[in-house]
Motif scaffolding. Structure first.
Motif, PDB file in Angstrom:
ATOM      1  N   ASP A   1      15.154  -7.075  -8.107  1.00 18.27           N
ATOM      2  CA  ASP A   1      14.069  -7.917  -8.609  1.00 18.27           C
ATOM      3  C   ASP A   1      14.534  -8.943  -9.635  1.00 18.27           C
ATOM      4  N   HIS A   2      15.819  -8.902  -9.994  1.00 19.02           N
ATOM      5  CA  HIS A   2      16.390  -9.904 -10.896  1.00 19.02           C
ATOM      6  C   HIS A   2      17.330 -10.861 -10.164  1.00 19.02           C
ATOM      7  N   LEU A   3      17.394 -10.743  -8.831  1.00 19.83           N
ATOM      8  CA  LEU A   3      18.453 -11.432  -8.092  1.00 19.83           C
ATOM      9  C   LEU A   3      17.981 -12.372  -7.001  1.00 19.83           C
ATOM     10  N   TYR A   4      16.719 -12.351  -6.624  1.00 22.92           N
ATOM     11  CA  TYR A   4      16.298 -13.031  -5.406  1.00 22.92           C
ATOM     12  C   TYR A   4      16.614 -14.524  -5.376  1.00 22.92           C
ATOM     13  N   GLY A   5      16.580 -15.179  -6.513  1.00 25.64           N
ATOM     14  CA  GLY A   5      16.814 -16.622  -6.521  1.00 25.64           C
ATOM     15  C   GLY A   5      18.161 -17.046  -7.068  1.00 25.64           C
ATOM     16  N   VAL A   6      19.040 -16.102  -7.341  1.00 30.34           N
ATOM     17  CA  VAL A   6      20.318 -16.424  -7.982  1.00 30.34           C
ATOM     18  C   VAL A   6      21.146 -17.374  -7.122  1.00 30.34           C
ATOM     19  N   GLY A   7      21.328 -17.025  -5.856  1.00 32.22           N
ATOM     20  CA  GLY A   7      22.180 -17.833  -4.987  1.00 32.22           C
ATOM     21  C   GLY A   7      21.658 -19.248  -4.818  1.00 32.22           C
ATOM     22  N   THR A   8      20.360 -19.376  -4.596  1.00 36.82           N
ATOM     23  CA  THR A   8      19.767 -20.699  -4.385  1.00 36.82           C
ATOM     24  C   THR A   8      19.943 -21.582  -5.612  1.00 36.82           C
TER      25      THR A   8
ATOM     26  N   ALA B   1      22.038 -21.215  -8.249  1.00 36.25           N
ATOM     27  CA  ALA B   1      23.439 -21.455  -8.590  1.00 36.25           C
ATOM     28  C   ALA B   1      24.064 -22.495  -7.666  1.00 36.25           C
ATOM     29  N   ARG B   2      23.785 -22.387  -6.375  1.00 32.81           N
ATOM     30  CA  ARG B   2      24.359 -23.349  -5.434  1.00 32.81           C
ATOM     31  C   ARG B   2      23.804 -24.757  -5.659  1.00 32.81           C
ATOM     32  N   GLU B   3      22.521 -24.865  -5.902  1.00 32.41           N
ATOM     33  CA  GLU B   3      21.911 -26.188  -6.068  1.00 32.41           C
ATOM     34  C   GLU B   3      22.495 -26.940  -7.251  1.00 32.41           C
ATOM     35  N   PHE B   4      22.845 -26.202  -8.311  1.00 34.80           N
ATOM     36  CA  PHE B   4      23.321 -26.862  -9.530  1.00 34.80           C
ATOM     37  C   PHE B   4      24.818 -26.670  -9.764  1.00 34.80           C
ATOM     38  N   GLY B   5      25.497 -26.062  -8.796  1.00 36.80           N
ATOM     39  CA  GLY B   5      26.932 -25.889  -8.925  1.00 36.80           C
ATOM     40  C   GLY B   5      27.333 -24.993 -10.078  1.00 36.80           C
ATOM     41  N   ALA B   6      26.525 -23.998 -10.366  1.00 43.97           N
ATOM     42  CA  ALA B   6      26.783 -23.089 -11.484  1.00 43.97           C
ATOM     43  C   ALA B   6      27.311 -21.752 -10.964  1.00 43.97           C
ATOM     44  N   LYS B   7      28.034 -21.047 -11.807  1.00 47.88           N
ATOM     45  CA  LYS B   7      28.498 -19.711 -11.474  1.00 47.88           C
ATOM     46  C   LYS B   7      27.542 -18.669 -12.051  1.00 47.88           C
ATOM     47  N   ALA B   8      27.460 -17.530 -11.366  1.00 49.13           N
ATOM     48  CA  ALA B   8      26.657 -16.413 -11.835  1.00 49.13           C
ATOM     49  C   ALA B   8      27.578 -15.322 -12.362  1.00 49.13           C
ATOM     50  N   TYR B   9      27.168 -14.709 -13.452  1.00 48.44           N
ATOM     51  CA  TYR B   9      27.994 -13.693 -14.104  1.00 48.44           C
ATOM     52  C   TYR B   9      27.159 -12.444 -14.368  1.00 48.44           C
ATOM     53  N   GLY B  10      27.779 -11.269 -14.181  1.00 51.05           N
ATOM     54  CA  GLY B  10      27.091 -10.015 -14.445  1.00 51.05           C
ATOM     55  C   GLY B  10      28.073  -8.926 -14.814  1.00 51.05           C
ATOM     56  N   GLY B  11      27.559  -7.730 -14.986  1.00 46.14           N
ATOM     57  CA  GLY B  11      28.369  -6.604 -15.415  1.00 46.14           C
ATOM     58  C   GLY B  11      29.079  -5.937 -14.247  1.00 46.14           C
ATOM     59  N   ALA B  12      30.396  -5.743 -14.375  1.00 47.95           N
ATOM     60  CA  ALA B  12      31.188  -5.143 -13.297  1.00 47.95           C
ATOM     61  C   ALA B  12      30.701  -3.745 -12.946  1.00 47.95           C
TER      62      ALA B  12
ATOM     63  N   PHE C   1      24.646 -13.931  -2.493  1.00 50.45           N
ATOM     64  CA  PHE C   1      25.000 -14.825  -3.588  1.00 50.45           C
ATOM     65  C   PHE C   1      26.378 -14.428  -4.116  1.00 50.45           C
ATOM     66  N   ASP C   2      27.056 -15.393  -4.701  1.00 52.28           N
ATOM     67  CA  ASP C   2      28.362 -15.149  -5.315  1.00 52.28           C
ATOM     68  C   ASP C   2      28.178 -14.908  -6.803  1.00 52.28           C
ATOM     69  N   TRP C   3      29.003 -14.020  -7.345  1.00 50.15           N
ATOM     70  CA  TRP C   3      28.952 -13.777  -8.779  1.00 50.15           C
ATOM     71  C   TRP C   3      30.317 -13.291  -9.249  1.00 50.15           C
TER      72      TRP C   3
END
Length: 208
Positions: free
Chosen positions: A58-65, A67-78, A102-104
């Motif tokens: 529920d915290h991830l559904y829009g991450v890929g869209t 991040a890709r649109e704005f050329g940003a990277k996503a970061y989270g806890g390993a 999505f990539d992170w």
């Protein structure tokens, strides 16, 4: 620091957008990010990063869209990587939709710089094993995901959840911050460290 909050997705997860000058970061993107993207474009903002407090669906559904649109990277806890192979992270739990790919990249706890300001990445396990909080000391704010809520705490019955670890995380990491620090959670209203110390029923030993 200007902070805008957009409740997104099936569980109205808070997507917090923090802005300094013309730079922004988005914390958790739990649904269609169209209104977040519109805000960024209207304000002429560059998205530096998407910060993930934890890897629950529920915290991830829009991450890929986003991040890709704005050329940003996503970061989270390993420590949460394994959740993406479960219904809790990939979706399907309780009939929730699947998370689009999505990539992170993992981000380690410690000091970093975001928005031209110091940012302390705090290891705050409990709601999930890899849960992170992002503290911006100059702005006096911390983004905690589902670790701590206004007058409540995050649930610990999902895979990797640990009630005792959550209580320790709040007590040692969040309650160590200045009392006026604004706490932005994954659901519900913002609060402050001092207010939760005094009034959160799960931490009555801190009340004065």
């Amino acid at each position: 620091m200007d902070i805008r909050t957009f409740p997104l997705g099936p569980l109205e997860t808070n997507c917090h957008v923090a802005v300094v000058g013309t730079a922004a970061v988005a914390v958790d993107v739990g649904g269609d990010p169209a209104q977040v993207a519109q805000f960024l474009k209207e304000k002429g903002l560059a998205l530096e990063a998407v910060l993930l407090t934890h890897l629950h669906c529920d915290h991830l559904y829009g991450v890929g869209t986003l991040a890709r649109e704005f050329g940003a990277k996503a970061y989270g806890g390993a420590g949460d990587a394994f959740l993406l192979d479960t219904e809790v992270g990939a979706g399907g739990l309780m009939g929730l939709p699947l998370v689009p790919p999505f990539d992170w990249e993992p981000i380690a706890p410690g000091e970093t710089t975001l928005l031209g300001q110091p940012c302390r990445v705090l290891a705050t396990p409990g709601h999930s094993p890899g849960s992170l909080s992002y503290h911006f000391p100059e702005a006096g704010v911390v983004f905690v995901g589902d670790l701590l809520f206004y007058r409540s705490i995050g649930r610990t019955d999902f895979a990797g959840g640990d009630y005792d670890a959550l209580i320790r995380s709040v007590a040692t990491e969040i309650f160590a911050l200045p009392p006026a620090t604004l706490v932005y959670a994954g659901h519900g209203p913002a609060t402050t460290v001092g207010d939760e110390k005094r009034h959160n029923p799960f931490f009555s030993e801190f009340a004065r």
